[in-house]
Scaffold this active site. Sequence first.
Site, PDB file in Angstrom:
ATOM      1  N   ASP A 123      19.481  44.669 -23.335  1.00 18.40           N
ATOM      2  CA  ASP A 123      18.887  43.829 -22.574  1.00 18.40           C
ATOM      3  C   ASP A 123      19.437  41.945 -23.038  1.00 18.40           C
ATOM      4  O   ASP A 123      18.012  41.272 -23.489  1.00 18.40           O
ATOM      5  CB  ASP A 123      17.620  43.479 -21.485  1.00 18.40           C
ATOM      6  CG  ASP A 123      17.456  45.472 -21.539  1.00 18.40           C
ATOM      7  OD1 ASP A 123      18.326  46.074 -20.301  1.00 18.40           O
ATOM      8  OD2 ASP A 123      16.425  46.056 -21.561  1.00 18.40           O
ATOM      9  N   GLU A 160      17.458  45.204 -10.983  1.00 28.41           N
ATOM     10  CA  GLU A 160      17.062  44.688 -11.607  1.00 28.41           C
ATOM     11  C   GLU A 160      16.914  43.963 -12.527  1.00 28.41           C
ATOM     12  O   GLU A 160      18.627  43.457 -11.739  1.00 28.41           O
ATOM     13  CB  GLU A 160      16.506  45.883 -12.605  1.00 28.41           C
ATOM     14  CG  GLU A 160      17.765  46.482 -13.643  1.00 28.41           C
ATOM     15  CD  GLU A 160      16.967  47.779 -14.477  1.00 28.41           C
ATOM     16  OE1 GLU A 160      16.012  48.370 -13.967  1.00 28.41           O
ATOM     17  OE2 GLU A 160      17.985  47.967 -14.621  1.00 28.41           O
TER      18      GLU A 160
END
Length: 364
Positions: free
Chosen positions: A55, A263
């Site tokens: 991420d 997301e």
Amino acid sequence: MNCFKPKSSFVLFILCLVFAACNNGSEKAVTIDDTLPKIPVPISQPLISSIYTADPSAHVFDGKIYIYPSHDIDAGIPENDKGDHFAMRDYHILSMNSINGKITDNGVALDIKDIPWAGRQLWAPDAAFNNGKYYLYFPVKDKSDIFRIGVATSTNPAGPFKAEPLPIKGSYSIDPSVFKDNDGKYYMYFGGIWGGQLQRWQTGKYDSTAKDEPSGETPALTAKVARLSNNMLEFDEEVKNVVILGADGKPIPASDHNKRFFEASWMYKYNGKYYFTYSTGDTHFICYATGTSPYGPFTYQGVVLNPVQGWTNHQSIVQFNDKWYLFYHDVQLSGKTHLRNIKVTELNYRPDGSIITIDAYKKE
């Protein structure tokens, strides 16, 4: 799961065939079954291998690249669709002076034990600079097991950071991403379904019994956006929906898992246009949509990054020295969905501003 790893028995079998053919002096070539999975050759290598990272939120501060990733660990928790096995407990901020240059792990910048309201699962963060301070935004489940978004501050982009005593009022779900517009205003984009709990907020209040996203032609769940206050510690307005439209001008339906938001929000501007990028989750695409306002609506344009090894993907896009770069992750080092490694590759545009889709692995 690493579906590209060949079975050792197959490799041994092929070696035996080759050896036998050589010994028998046969002129007949050994044939290999081309239908079996092959190991993909990546276009980029992991930026760091001493820890597992995922991420990556990349920013340029004072001419240097800082990366704010998740820090993956093996907590011994069985995998499930809620992501309980993603049990991260701290953040390490990485920095480098050039793309593919030496990367520095600046150590623990924030630990879950130093967040007063935190329970478990310190997921994907982001960062921003304003008022002479650096702000680290992070999602973590509170002691009631509900994801909230917190903020911590530091005078150094690499930390250490000190967390505020409470989460941001009105925040929920995961994946905060902060965007600074040309007028100096900051906006936070956030949200994630399934393990990110966004489906539990469909009525505006948390409902622990709401376990599924919408289906059929019902509009898909959306990311959320709110302008930040001048102190960067709270929302300055009510949370709004980030609506993504299809070519027909209608919201992307929940049934279209190749295009709907899941997301990993990331907003940036290119040639005066707003680019909202995100992950489709279970179909594993990084997509983008464009608009003329930080609030949208945004019109779906295409795919930034095709699926990578592993179950998840999460991106950031940043300009550095007149070039654009995509930061992302896969599971090259471990082959396990929850032990990931961050990477970077150049991102290019066509003259009309559309993004040239990236394949993370070389084609034969």
